[in-house]
Design an enzyme around this catalytic site. Structure first.
Site: not given
Length: 351
Positions: A146, A250, A321
């Site tokens: 992230s 992502e 995630h």
């Protein structure tokens, strides 16, 4: 002084100072093209992992405790950063405090690996404050995903050190995630990342499917991470040369039009035209938003941006995630097979 004299003086000063390096940690040159990756030592039972919060705050002491217990279950010891429980609004302390913890963990000879407890936002603010020369002299595994993408990519770009897009401390340490973590960081072999193919009582696989966008195989260094974070630092000095890289991406909680916008930015910045292959992992909760049925689908956006590149590309890899995730080394040489939906490391990412 005449205008001509001023111009001559400025030109002279410019030439005189051109040879002086800029001061500060960020003056470390980006590794040259073809630079051999710097591999961190593998982790083993009894090693100490430093826990840091370089982005969002650790609001829950219980989460930190669960992280500590999870790592201890892997046979590791844990050392908390001095500022793990600091708070500065939505950040885990001031920029200086958070950068201090990153630098301190790399400098600490008793620490063999570094794990972020949370993502959130704030890592990009630390990039000018990191001591890249010191980090390069003290290679060790840095792990997270992230917002941690900013640290992973910048440290690789500035030092050549392979970093790891894997679980944060607050992640779910289930068997799938732990197996990938151990294969890459403990065993250090030439791991192959492949999605689970469990059908359950269905006639075919319905979960975690791979979608081939452009078939074929490609080799190159893996570089990437969170799409939002990467696009936020495009144009900075903290990204690597993208030529011949395998780009992996992502994201989470982004409307489809935002994914479209960010992929467009990568295209306009010249990133997509340089890579040899693309792996798009999971985009959790990335729906059409208010566009409803009038929106493009995520599949259509990926096809529109990635198929014209004419390089192997697939989506659906266990990167993102999600509770069950791969630990993907940033900077490691790999081969992707877009038809099979696999990523194969060509050598171990640790020594």
């Amino acid at each position: 002084m005449t205008l001509l004299s001023r111009r001559r003086l400025l030109a002279t000063l410019s030439l005189a100072t051109a040879g002086f390096p800029l001061l500060g940690f960020s003056a470390v040159p980006v590794p040259e093209k073809g630079h051999k990756a710097l591999l961190p030592p593998k982790l083993k039972a009894g090693d100490t992992v430093g826990l840091i919060c370089p982005a969002g705050a650790a609001f829950s002491k219980e989460t930190v405790l669960v992280t500590k217990e999870s790592l201890e279950a892997l046979g590791l010891k844990v050392k908390l950063g001095n500022h793990v429980f600091d708070r500065h609004g939505y950040l885990a302390g001031t920029d200086q405090a958070r950068a201090e913890d990153v630098n301190a963990m790399f400098a600490d000879k008793s620490v063999q690996g570094i794990l972020a407890i949370h993502g959130g936002w704030g890592c990009a603010r630390l990039l000018p404050l990191l001591d890249y020369k010191m980090i390069q002299k003290n290679p060790k595994a840095l792990i997270g995903y992230s917002d941690i993408t900013a640290l992973l990519v910048a440290i690789y770009a500035k030092t050549g050190l392979v970093t790891f897009h894997g679980p944060v401390g607050a992640a779910t340490w289930n068997q799938f995630t732990v197996d990938s973590f151990k294969q890459v960081l403990f065993e250090g072999g030439a791991t192959t990342f492949q999605n689970p193919v469990e059908r359950g009582d269905n006639l075919t696989v319905t979960n975690d499917r791979i979608t081939t966008l452009t078939p074929g195989t490609a080799r190159g260094r893996l570089v990437g991470g969170n799409l939002t974070v990467l696009t936020a630092i495009i144009g900075s000095a903290y990204l690597p040369d993208w030529k011949d890289k395998i780009l992996f991406l992502e994201d989470t909680n982004e409307n489809v039009y935002r994914v479209d916008r960010m992929l467009t930015q990568l295209k306009l910045a010249g990133v997509l035209d340089q890579v040899k292959g693309v792996v798009f992992g999971k985009c959790s909760d990335c729906g059409p938003g208010n566009g409803g049925y009038g929106s493009l689908t995520l599949e259509e956006v990926l096809e529109q941006h990635l198929q014209p590149l004419h390089v192997p590309a697939f989506s659906g890899a266990m990167i993102g995630h999600i509770t069950h995730k791969f630990t993907v080394p940033v900077g490691a040489e790999a081969e992707i097979d877009a038809t099979a939906g696999t990523i194969r490391l060509l050598q171990g990412a640790v020594v």
